[in-house]
Design an enzyme around this catalytic site. Structure first.
Site, short mmCIF file in Angstrom:
data_model
loop_
_atom_site.label_atom_id
_atom_site.label_comp_id
_atom_site.label_asym_id
_atom_site.label_seq_id
_atom_site.Cartn_x
_atom_site.Cartn_y
_atom_site.Cartn_z
N GLU A 48 10.67 -2.77 2.37
CA GLU A 48 11.85 -3.44 1.83
C GLU A 48 11.51 -4.87 1.43
O GLU A 48 10.57 -5.46 1.98
CB GLU A 48 12.94 -3.49 2.93
CG GLU A 48 13.37 -2.13 3.46
CD GLU A 48 14.32 -1.39 2.53
OE1 GLU A 48 14.43 -1.76 1.34
OE2 GLU A 48 14.94 -0.43 2.99
N HIS A 50 12.09 -1.53 -3.49
CA HIS A 50 11.21 -1.05 -2.41
C HIS A 50 10.32 0.09 -2.89
O HIS A 50 10.68 0.84 -3.79
CB HIS A 50 11.99 -0.72 -1.12
CG HIS A 50 12.78 0.55 -1.14
ND1 HIS A 50 13.97 0.68 -0.46
CD2 HIS A 50 12.58 1.76 -1.73
CE1 HIS A 50 14.43 1.90 -0.65
NE2 HIS A 50 13.60 2.57 -1.41
N ASP A 54 6.74 8.38 4.05
CA ASP A 54 7.62 7.84 5.08
C ASP A 54 8.47 8.92 5.75
O ASP A 54 8.52 10.07 5.28
CB ASP A 54 8.52 6.73 4.50
CG ASP A 54 9.06 7.08 3.11
OD1 ASP A 54 9.03 8.26 2.72
OD2 ASP A 54 9.50 6.16 2.41
N ASN A 77 16.36 -1.93 -4.87
CA ASN A 77 15.93 -3.29 -4.53
C ASN A 77 14.43 -3.48 -4.73
O ASN A 77 13.87 -4.48 -4.30
CB ASN A 77 16.33 -3.61 -3.08
CG ASN A 77 15.70 -2.64 -2.07
OD1 ASN A 77 14.87 -1.81 -2.44
ND2 ASN A 77 16.08 -2.76 -0.82
C1 F6R Z 1 10.87 8.19 -0.41
C2 F6R Z 1 10.58 6.78 -0.63
C3 F6R Z 1 11.56 5.87 -1.28
C4 F6R Z 1 12.17 6.44 -2.56
C5 F6R Z 1 13.14 5.45 -3.19
C6 F6R Z 1 13.83 6.04 -4.39
O1 F6R Z 1 9.79 8.83 0.21
O2 F6R Z 1 9.54 6.35 -0.24
O3 F6R Z 1 10.93 4.65 -1.57
O4 F6R Z 1 11.13 6.74 -3.46
O5 F6R Z 1 14.08 5.05 -2.26
O6 F6R Z 1 14.69 7.07 -3.95
P1 F6R Z 1 15.41 8.05 -4.96
O7 F6R Z 1 14.35 8.86 -5.59
O8 F6R Z 1 16.31 8.89 -4.10
O9 F6R Z 1 16.12 7.20 -5.95
#
Ligand code: F6R
Length: 241
Positions: free
Chosen positions: A143, A138, A67, A136
């Site tokens: 989301e 995701h 992403d 959450n």
């Molecule tokens: C990042 C991504 C997000 C993160 C998730 C966890 O490329 O796709 O889904 O993996 O938000 O983020 P952290 O690792 O910062 O807790």
């Protein structure tokens, strides 16, 4: 879903790095799906260390990131493009032409998303997809919602995700409100999936992921539909299992 529970996040990062290394040793021209965020940073440092030690060769590896914020320029220090070069690509012998991230600056984002999907297909699909998990539930920027996107598309971020990501920006207002993200279908098409989750704050999301139910309200539960997922957890994130 397989799970490996490690004593600490350092140990988990090492296990994650070894899973990626083994993929590259087995298939030097592997196509890797990569993630940003706080979770993989330690693992990327270990991969860079393995490269410096002469144990890993990235020259034939192709990467696709999950992403990118939208809109954002590649030069912006908060962009995922910038993050990937800072934390991994600058430290290894990856061929720049084999690095792919969704284009956060595309004038026509929908056309750029379709092109991204086409490129993944042309590369032969993703061999190993790395994922983190949001509080959450995701995965990538898919989301919780009534419906999830199958393919790479433009996503409106939730307030919770904007707040969680604000730590990387000067303020909440500076966090882009949209992102371009691979869809659930794009992720599930990877041949193997490696999920990393660390810290007590991830424990409720990890618990849901392993609940056995599948719901769009917790996108990570969709991983139960995939035949080859390994979750590498530290004890804190696994504490509610
Ligand atoms: C990042 C991504 C997000 C993160 C998730 C966890 O490329 O796709 O889904 O993996 O938000 O983020 P952290 O690792 O910062 O807790």
């Amino acid at each position: 879903m397989n799970k490996i529970i490690c004593k600490s996040r350092q140990e988990a990062a090492r296990v994650g790095a070894l899973i990626i290394a083994r993929q590259i040793w087995d298939k030097p021209d592997s196509v890797l799906g990569l993630a940003t965020g706080g979770t993989p940073v330690g693992m990327y440092a270990i991969l860079a260390e393995m490269y410096r030690a002469g144990d890993l060769d990235f020259s034939r590896v192709t990467t696709f990131n999950l992403d990118e914020y939208y809109p954002i320029s590649r030069e912006n220090e908060q962009s995922y493009d910038y993050f990937m070069w800072k934390n991994l690509f600058s430290h290894i012998n990856i061929d720049k032409s084999r690095v792919n991230l969704p284009d956060g600056g595309a004038a026509d984002p929908l056309a750029a998303c379709a092109e991204y999907e086409r490129k993944i297909k042309a590369a032969g699909g993703i061999d190993l997809q790395l994922l983190g998990i949001g509080h959450n539930g995701h995965i990538a920027f898919n989301e919780p919602a009534q419906e999830l996107s199958l393919r790479t598309g433009v996503i409106t971020l939730t307030e919770q995700t904007i707040k969680a990501n604000a730590r990387f920006f000067a303020s909440d207002e500076d966090v882009p409100k949209k992102a371009v993200s691979m869809g659930i279908g794009s992720i599930l098409q990877a041949r193997k999936i490696l999920m990393l989750a660390f810290g007590e704050d991830k424990a409720p999301a990890v618990k849901k992921m392993f609940s056995g139910a599948v719901t769009t309200q917790c996108p990570a539960t969709m991983l139960a539909l995939h035949p080859d997922v390994t979750a590498v957890l530290d004890e804190a994130s696994a504490s509610m299992l």
